[in-house]
Write an enzyme that holds these catalytic residues in place. Sequence first.
Site, PDB file in Angstrom:
ATOM      1  N   ARG A 174       0.852  -1.192   0.000  1.00 26.48           N
ATOM      2  CA  ARG A 174       0.000   0.000   0.000  1.00 26.48           C
ATOM      3  C   ARG A 174       0.889   1.244   0.000  1.00 26.48           C
ATOM      4  O   ARG A 174       1.852   1.325   0.767  1.00 26.48           O
ATOM      5  CB  ARG A 174      -0.915   0.026   1.236  1.00 26.48           C
ATOM      6  CG  ARG A 174      -2.127  -0.897   1.133  1.00 26.48           C
ATOM      7  CD  ARG A 174      -3.131  -0.408   0.072  1.00 26.48           C
ATOM      8  NE  ARG A 174      -4.266  -1.290  -0.135  1.00 26.48           N
ATOM      9  CZ  ARG A 174      -4.340  -2.248  -1.057  1.00 26.48           C
ATOM     10  NH1 ARG A 174      -3.318  -2.479  -1.854  1.00 26.48           N
ATOM     11  NH2 ARG A 174      -5.431  -2.973  -1.191  1.00 26.48           N
ATOM     12  N   HIS A 194      -0.414  -0.181  -9.911  1.00 28.40           N
ATOM     13  CA  HIS A 194      -1.189  -1.085  -9.042  1.00 28.40           C
ATOM     14  C   HIS A 194      -1.724  -2.283  -9.854  1.00 28.40           C
ATOM     15  O   HIS A 194      -2.925  -2.562  -9.851  1.00 28.40           O
ATOM     16  CB  HIS A 194      -2.342  -0.348  -8.356  1.00 28.40           C
ATOM     17  CG  HIS A 194      -2.722  -0.983  -7.053  1.00 28.40           C
ATOM     18  ND1 HIS A 194      -2.959  -0.261  -5.915  1.00 28.40           N
ATOM     19  CD2 HIS A 194      -2.894  -2.290  -6.715  1.00 28.40           C
ATOM     20  CE1 HIS A 194      -3.267  -1.090  -4.932  1.00 28.40           C
ATOM     21  NE2 HIS A 194      -3.234  -2.323  -5.386  1.00 28.40           N
ATOM     22  N   ASP A 249       4.526  -0.437  -6.794  1.00 29.79           N
ATOM     23  CA  ASP A 249       3.270  -0.748  -7.489  1.00 29.79           C
ATOM     24  C   ASP A 249       2.126   0.062  -6.870  1.00 29.79           C
ATOM     25  O   ASP A 249       0.992  -0.025  -7.332  1.00 29.79           O
ATOM     26  CB  ASP A 249       2.959  -2.248  -7.400  1.00 29.79           C
ATOM     27  CG  ASP A 249       1.789  -2.665  -8.287  1.00 29.79           C
ATOM     28  OD1 ASP A 249       1.819  -2.328  -9.503  1.00 29.79           O
ATOM     29  OD2 ASP A 249       0.839  -3.290  -7.792  1.00 29.79           O
ATOM     30  N   GLU A 261      -2.479   7.504  -5.094  1.00 30.06           N
ATOM     31  CA  GLU A 261      -2.747   6.879  -6.398  1.00 30.06           C
ATOM     32  C   GLU A 261      -4.237   6.845  -6.767  1.00 30.06           C
ATOM     33  O   GLU A 261      -4.574   6.525  -7.917  1.00 30.06           O
ATOM     34  CB  GLU A 261      -2.226   5.445  -6.394  1.00 30.06           C
ATOM     35  CG  GLU A 261      -3.051   4.514  -5.497  1.00 30.06           C
ATOM     36  CD  GLU A 261      -2.571   3.063  -5.525  1.00 30.06           C
ATOM     37  OE1 GLU A 261      -1.372   2.832  -5.319  1.00 30.06           O
ATOM     38  OE2 GLU A 261      -3.417   2.184  -5.741  1.00 30.06           O
TER      39      GLU A 261
END
Length: 329
Positions: A235, A295, A259, A264
């Site tokens: 996260r 992600h 990622d 985001e």
Amino acid sequence: MKIIMYDTHQHERPYAQIWAQAHHQKLTMVEEPLTMETVHLAEGYDGLSVQQTIQIDNDIYPILANYGINHISTRTAGFDNFDLAVAKQHGITITNIPSYSPRAIAEMGLTQAMYLLRNIGRFHEQMDQNHDFTWSGNLISNEIYRCTVGLIGTGRIGTATAQIYKALGARVLAYDPRYHPELEPFVEFVDRDTILRQADIITLHTPLTPQTKNMIGAAELRVMKPTAILINVARGGLVDTQALIKALQDHEIAGAGLDTLANEQNLFGHQVSPDQIPEDYKILRAMPNVIITPHVAFLTQTAVQNLVQISLDDTVKLAQGQRTNHAVN
Ligand code: NAD
């Protein structure tokens, strides 16, 4: 039975179609998320599945109850976009999918780590910007079996990550406040500080909670090796982005694979215009020793198949009054 699947992505359709044929169910797929504007599409259906991070309006629950629908199955692990108590008040059970392919996430972490370990971004920069195809001694790499990998969090994804690195011959250290004895064959359990100081690759696999928010900040980055690589496929909020940018600029660490980013929500998974791109993303993206993916660690055939099919299985079970192990309220 009639089921409606909201927020259907192209990559989900084949798995949903296979499931519908195999289970002889009537399945309607729509691209819209479940909102006050689209909830009417569920009228006449027995069950519904969603996959969205935007908040579910509390007024949707009584409408679904009125249609005779008693649950929502989310094709995600996270469910913080539901007001669980309000849903319950209206007799709506929410189910999630806590685990759909830990290996998918673990492999993305490994992929990013290997990209950084072998300096591929820096070679690309040399080739693209300077027509420089020489074999720079500055970019000589370590090999993975000579690396120490430090895991923070050894749950489902941390365990899959430990197994992969162990299989590649790396030394694997791990920190988790909850002891996982089954991991002893793969890892050495140590304190967090030992990981920060000793690991060549530090890889985060904890949930985002008030306790873990910004768990990697300026102080933690400062004690890492200047050759260390930080991987965050968990996260974004686990890492203080400004502190990370500064540590990379000051060469306190060697690289980062991400990622997820703290901000985001309106970026990853969306088509945006250039003015909507956050400044911190642009700074990180421009660095050759940073690799960012939007992600997509979950975006594998196994993970998507499991997300779609487990969600639809749960939808049928709940519509038929059976139990599932995935109810969260
Ligand atoms: P999990 O619940 O199985 O494991 C989490 C582990 O973290 C637990 O063992 C817990 O004890 C440990 N932990 C909690 N606080 C800690 C701390 N302060 N320090 C060290 N360890 C701590 O979770 P999981 O399924 O392995 O998921 C791990 C992370 O991956 C989550 O943040 C999840 O949201 C994220 N995730 C990302 C993607 C993606 O596509 N990038 C997909 C799925 C999950």
